[in-house]
Design a protein around this motif. Sequence first.
Motif, short mmCIF file in Angstrom:
data_model
loop_
_atom_site.label_atom_id
_atom_site.label_comp_id
_atom_site.label_asym_id
_atom_site.label_seq_id
_atom_site.Cartn_x
_atom_site.Cartn_y
_atom_site.Cartn_z
N LYS A 87 -35.11 -36.90 29.72
CA LYS A 87 -33.85 -36.63 29.03
C LYS A 87 -32.83 -37.72 29.34
N GLU A 88 -31.80 -37.78 28.52
CA GLU A 88 -30.75 -38.74 28.76
C GLU A 88 -29.82 -38.23 29.87
N ARG A 89 -29.14 -39.17 30.48
CA ARG A 89 -28.16 -38.81 31.50
C ARG A 89 -27.03 -38.01 30.85
N GLU A 90 -26.58 -36.98 31.55
CA GLU A 90 -25.51 -36.15 31.01
C GLU A 90 -24.40 -35.96 32.04
N PHE A 91 -23.20 -35.81 31.51
CA PHE A 91 -22.03 -35.55 32.34
C PHE A 91 -22.10 -34.15 32.94
N VAL A 92 -21.71 -34.04 34.20
CA VAL A 92 -21.67 -32.74 34.87
C VAL A 92 -20.24 -32.32 35.18
N VAL A 130 -22.34 -25.93 33.21
CA VAL A 130 -22.16 -25.69 34.64
C VAL A 130 -20.86 -24.97 34.96
N LYS A 131 -20.02 -24.74 33.97
CA LYS A 131 -18.74 -24.06 34.21
C LYS A 131 -18.95 -22.70 34.85
N GLY A 132 -18.15 -22.45 35.87
CA GLY A 132 -18.25 -21.18 36.57
C GLY A 132 -19.30 -21.16 37.67
N ARG A 133 -20.16 -22.18 37.70
CA ARG A 133 -21.21 -22.24 38.73
C ARG A 133 -21.03 -23.43 39.67
N PHE A 134 -20.54 -24.55 39.14
CA PHE A 134 -20.37 -25.77 39.93
C PHE A 134 -18.88 -26.02 40.17
N THR A 135 -18.58 -26.62 41.32
CA THR A 135 -17.21 -27.00 41.64
C THR A 135 -17.19 -28.41 42.20
N ILE A 136 -16.39 -29.27 41.59
CA ILE A 136 -16.21 -30.63 42.10
C ILE A 136 -14.94 -30.67 42.94
N MET A 143 -13.54 -39.85 39.97
CA MET A 143 -14.94 -39.69 40.35
C MET A 143 -15.62 -38.68 39.44
N ALA A 144 -16.92 -38.83 39.32
CA ALA A 144 -17.67 -37.91 38.46
C ALA A 144 -19.09 -37.75 38.98
N TRP A 145 -19.70 -36.66 38.55
CA TRP A 145 -21.12 -36.43 38.77
C TRP A 145 -21.82 -36.39 37.42
N CYS A 170 -23.41 -39.85 41.50
CA CYS A 170 -21.95 -39.90 41.41
C CYS A 170 -21.53 -41.25 40.84
N ALA A 171 -20.33 -41.28 40.29
CA ALA A 171 -19.82 -42.48 39.66
C ALA A 171 -18.32 -42.58 39.90
N ALA A 172 -17.82 -43.81 39.87
CA ALA A 172 -16.41 -44.08 40.12
C ALA A 172 -15.84 -44.94 39.00
N ARG A 173 -14.57 -44.65 38.68
CA ARG A 173 -13.88 -45.43 37.66
C ARG A 173 -12.44 -45.63 38.12
N TYR A 174 -11.95 -46.85 38.05
CA TYR A 174 -10.58 -47.13 38.46
C TYR A 174 -9.62 -46.29 37.64
N TYR A 175 -8.59 -45.77 38.26
CA TYR A 175 -7.80 -44.71 37.65
C TYR A 175 -7.06 -45.13 36.38
N THR A 176 -6.86 -46.42 36.17
CA THR A 176 -6.14 -46.86 34.97
C THR A 176 -7.07 -47.03 33.77
N ARG A 177 -8.38 -46.93 34.01
CA ARG A 177 -9.34 -47.15 32.93
C ARG A 177 -9.79 -45.85 32.30
N ASP A 178 -10.29 -45.97 31.09
CA ASP A 178 -10.93 -44.86 30.38
C ASP A 178 -12.35 -45.29 30.04
N GLY A 179 -13.11 -44.35 29.58
CA GLY A 179 -14.44 -44.70 29.09
C GLY A 179 -15.49 -44.73 30.18
N ASP A 180 -16.35 -45.73 30.14
CA ASP A 180 -17.49 -45.78 31.04
C ASP A 180 -17.06 -45.91 32.49
#
Length: 120
Positions: free
Chosen positions: A43-48, A64-70, A34-36, A96-106
């Motif tokens: 602006k373009e979408r950015e990874f958090v 966001v390091k040190g300020r946000f916790t996933i 999972m990701a945020w 939020c976004a989900a990716r099957y654990y065997t996949r990489d990338g998008d």
Amino acid sequence: QVQLVESGGGLVQSGGSLRLSCAASGRTFSNYAMAWFRQAPGKEREFVASINRGGLNRRYADSVKGRFTISRDNAKNTVYLQMNSLKPEDTAVYSCAARYYTRDGDYDYWGQGTQVTVSS
């Protein structure tokens, strides 16, 4: 299919905190990393932040390091983003976004997003 629904956004003053939640349904939640992400106006979408399916491997954007916790609760099919020491530049729609654990990338599945506004 995985359905994702975010909640917890709102208006907060600079220095304040918010906790976002993303509830998942449709497939076995623990099989998905999972990701945020966030997107500010113009602006373009950015990874958090991201978290692997077991919850032990977490990554953060430098901004966001040190300020946000996933975190995640696989029993509740929910991923969280605790945001502390918020700044006006954190203002964005958070998804939020989900990716099957065997996949990489998008990421495969996305929620609609929740608005976070930080006033100065």
